[in-house]
Design an enzyme around this catalytic site. Structure first.
Site, mmCIF file in Angstrom:
data_model
loop_
_atom_site.group_PDB
_atom_site.id
_atom_site.type_symbol
_atom_site.label_atom_id
_atom_site.label_comp_id
_atom_site.label_asym_id
_atom_site.label_seq_id
_atom_site.Cartn_x
_atom_site.Cartn_y
_atom_site.Cartn_z
ATOM 1 C CB SER A 245 55.218 58.459 23.939
ATOM 2 O OG SER A 245 55.427 59.841 23.928
ATOM 3 N NE ARG A 314 64.723 64.640 29.191
ATOM 4 C CZ ARG A 314 64.332 63.633 28.439
ATOM 5 N NH1 ARG A 314 63.813 63.855 27.240
ATOM 6 N NH2 ARG A 314 64.426 62.393 28.849
ATOM 7 C CG ASP A 477 49.822 61.076 29.485
ATOM 8 O OD1 ASP A 477 50.305 62.227 29.384
ATOM 9 O OD2 ASP A 477 50.083 60.161 28.688
ATOM 10 C CG HIS A 514 53.644 60.862 28.385
ATOM 11 N ND1 HIS A 514 52.655 60.381 27.553
ATOM 12 C CD2 HIS A 514 54.791 60.858 27.661
ATOM 13 C CE1 HIS A 514 53.192 60.108 26.357
ATOM 14 N NE2 HIS A 514 54.476 60.389 26.403
ATOM 15 C CG ASP A 515 58.118 59.450 31.818
ATOM 16 O OD1 ASP A 515 57.942 59.603 30.591
ATOM 17 O OD2 ASP A 515 59.087 59.926 32.428
#
Lengths: 533, 533
Positions: A245, A314, A477, A514-515
């Site tokens: 990232s 968030r 992602d 993405h994680d």
């Protein structure tokens, strides 16, 4: 459909409901007490807390039968935010906000000023870091591990901080970052809030927190600060620079800025320059945070922190980190409590998940750090044209650094160029058909990997021509999409690099978006281990 | 790098900068005036406006030389929001907010109450609508055109409102909706704010605006209201039901609810049920709006509307409508004014574009309408299980409708089931490895179109088995992705429909994402024209 109503009068929140009036549905109007519009106007001339006290001070009338066609909705999600504000307000009266921390770590303090890319200066700075494994005698086995946006140096548990780290399973004996072989170093970035100098730190010039007097910084500034630490540790050359990232960006930046000091690079779900969708998503996060009145233009350190804005930021970030096929499976269209009728507050399971993710995080990270580090990600561009410009800016500012070292404050030296961008007087007007169809199709082909990478980026990555590189991407992602990973890999090859490994995890291999880099020990960890050897 | 600084003291906004103090960089502390943390705390105990007045009332000291290492940043984007609040505050003192309008339109007013799916009741309601082309003698040539979330009935210019409509180029003689052949009807949805009954309308029961006493509504409720209008116009059967985005959902809902009254359906970039990513993105929009203190739980009609929250909501929505390859081409990494250093306020061209899009829209649409209509989209699900449940709820509430018609208010009748969802007491806990890898891969294959559509959805779309259908999707759409269009088409076929046309516009044909339906006359319009014949 006959569940008891769970509305509890005491937790309805600060904004009073319009007081009941009794009005026949067929026209005759008999208004009792204060009509809602007056209540509403009243509120706009007081703070919510004042309004709340005022309401609490009044004797509470017996609940009267509502007269509207349908009952008013309740907003438990707002009640929760207001109740948190109230408890934080009590806290802030008894002392300053708690310092953000990930526990015990090592510190490197540089007394030498750091000139930042855009002309700001850190008179001195701290780098919080942690290490795992042993540095060998010739100091040739160090791996610098770069973090994502909001992570601390605590990538793995240590003797002094046994809490699991953010890459706990990826570091250790026999693990992808093998501590039997390597000395792994992870730092908190400059601009962050977990021990390294950032906006919540004290400005030595005036003894106050920097807040939004902190200067704009870049990925490269963060990397320069890290290399000061390496200098201090006597590490001339890294075995590898590894990151995911934002850490992937930094890994590439490290190899580009200090190509003779980096043995090999690993970039997982990173990029060589930020693209508009990712800028747009970070923009909305910054905006929701800055619009929280508690943010107070960055000067909230002795008040209620902008926890509501942080929660929202968030939630938006979580959408970019995790959405995708996994959510279909995990949440689908399930509602948090299917026995109840729908509401405007969180209701679907995906909503309560986001709500909880925001809630859990909103006091864990310094809001100003989020703004500065997120902006630094937007500014990231390894293209040649950008580097040429920054090199020029740095040259122009070298005199400023000298003046500063001679005892002048930056504000005293000519700093007109440090003032901030204002919006153009003519706002951007949407033009219909602004995109030429032919060039647009070309852009589409670019994204599909059918054309060559831009020459500017190939030139910019020339310093990496001889650095073995592992580039990984994940098809699911949406924040750092797979085409950006292909762009890095192809660009490196065109820059002359013959040692580029490019791996793309398809949707059949990872659904976590993405994680994935945090979760997929087998595929991500396995590839890193094989590459590092 | 030597541009003059454009910071103008008078427009710095309501939050005062910390007053200068003079402190030597080398330790000796001489504080003058109020330190920043006191200023900050001070602000938290006042409204911003009060703070502003207080500051303005003080004699302004001469600008002193700042003492921090670097100068404070300025925030023109917040100045703009505060200045808008100030001007709206002046306006609200002289009268209520302007009514939302798209200009002159026709009105249908139903005096018969409407029972909504989740148990709410509209005692009476208005439908704003416009028409183009001539209704033929046997009333068999009517096309009902459904709108997207925030559109009005003004799809095309009319004699009484010559402003171009939102589908101006798609309607007219020889156009995709050919007014030489068809009588095109477009309505503003119930729940909206352009003339149809919505949260900003007056509740006849008490003469006050509904605000958040408006009941939760669904796509199907909107469609039922539209069919009341058709009844009134004497139109027994539609030639076609046509819609894009939310209108695509409604088009499918119309064909499902009133299968014998709909000749054919067109659904462009719609869906048969909302998926988690789209729910998540709408959730964040609702949350940023509801967190704006001016929203006041929906009771803002006589105060400052929550324009800041609306602006943010629109910025997030714009990302979902338009991002994609087009942005790479149109904005790339260009900055709004490359000659200036970066800022935390909008800076990149994509940011000023989003900022402007939000700014332009924030007073154009009723914030409560956004909440209710957006929620109705989340609730959309044409699966059989959901329909069975709603049918049951409607049956249970039919007595309530009768009681209401007998003169009782809903609030007086037993309405415990109308109270709103509160969050579960145990928040959703993220579970590592919550997803079973095998079923997750299956979900991925679903998305890629490799497996069969769910039986529940096939059963739900059975009523459309004999309705010719055109289903269109756009590969660059991230909000209503192409896989959802494939899902509709395949489901219709499995439900027994032999007359399904499915068209997917690849990235080489359209880069405009979800908004393609507004822009692509050739591909979208062409397909509609061919299908309608």
């Amino acid at each position: 459909m006959s569940l008891p109503c769970r509305i509890v009068a005491g937790v309805r929140g600060a904004i009073p409901r319009p007081s009941p009036t009794r009005i026949s549905r067929f026209g005759a109007t008999i208004t009792t007490r204060e009509p809602s519009n007056q209540v509403s106007r009243h509120i706009h001339h007081q703070t919510r807390r004042q309004a709340q006290s005022a309401v609490q001070a009044q004797p509470q009338p017996e609940p009267a039968v509502p007269e509207s066609t349908n009952p008013a909705l309740s907003f438990p999600c707002l009640d929760a935010v207001e109740s948190r504000s109230a408890s934080l307000s009590r806290r802030s009266l008894s002392g300053p906000e708690p310092s953000y921390t990930s526990g015990k770590h090592l510190d490197f303090h540089s007394k030498q000023p750091l000139l930042l890319d855009w002309g700001g200066i850190l008179a001195e700075f701290n780098i919080a870091y942690e290490t795992w494994g042993t540095l060998n005698q010739d100091k040739s086995n160090a791996i610098l591990l770069h973090t994502g946006l909001s992570a601390s140096s605590h990538a793995h548990s240590t003797e002094t901080n046994t809490k699991p780290g953010w890459w706990e399973k990826f570091i250790g004996p026999g693990k992808p970052l093998d501590t039997d072989k390597y000395h792994v170093i992870c730092t908190n970035v400059v601009g962050g809030c977990y021990g390294s100098t950032g906006p919540s730190s004290i400005d030595p010039a005036n003894g106050q927190r920097y807040a939004t007097r902190f200067p704009i910084l870049t990925m490269e500034d963060m990397v320069r600060a890290q290399f000061r630490l390496l200098d201090n540790l006597g590490i001339q050359k890294l075995y590898a620079s590894v990151g995911s990232s934002m850490g992937g960006m930094q890994s590439l930046a490290a190899g580009t800025l200090f190509s003779d000091r980096v043995g090999r690079i690993v970039s997982i779900s990173g990029c060589a320059r930020s693209h508009p969708y990712s800028i747009a998503m970070r923009h909305t996060q910054r905006q929701v945070l800055m619009m929280d009145p508690n943010w107070a233009r960055g000067f909230y350190y002795d008040g209620i922190p902008p926890h509501g804005g942080m929660k929202l930021a968030r939630e938006i970030a979580t959408v970019t980190y995790r959405s995708g096929p996994e959510w279909e499976q995990r949440f689908g269209r399930r509602r948090a409590d299917p026995s109840r009728p729908p509401a405007l507050c969180p209701d679907f399971l995906i909503e309560t998940y986001l709500d909880h993710a925001g809630e859990k995080w909103c006091l864990e990270y310094d809001p100003n750090s989020l703004l500065y580090v997120s902006k630094a990600m937007d500014l990231f561009d390894l293209g040649q044209e950008h580097r040429t410009r920054i090199t020029k800016v740095r040259q122009e500012n070298s005199g400023k650094l000298q003046a500063f070292m001679d005892g002048k404050t930056l504000a005293e030296s000519a700093n007109a160029d440090l003032c901030n961008l204002t919006l153009p007087e003519q706002p951007y007007e949407e033009k219909e058909q602004a995109v030429d169809e032919a060039t647009a199709s070309e852009a589409a082909r670019d994204l599909l990997g059918a054309t060559e990478p831009p020459a500017d980026l190939v030139a910019g990555l020339k310093p990496l021509a001889n650095t073995p590189a592992l580039v990984m991407g994940v098809a699911s992602d949406i924040l750092f999409p797979a085409w950006q990973q292909r762009e890095i890999a192809t660009t490196l090859k065109r820059a002359g690099n013959r040692n580029v490994t490019h791996i793309e995890l398809g949707e059949e291999m990872s659904l976590f978006g993405h994680d994935t880099f945090l979760l997929d020990l087998e595929n991500v960890g396995g590839a890193v281990k094989r590459f590092l050897g």
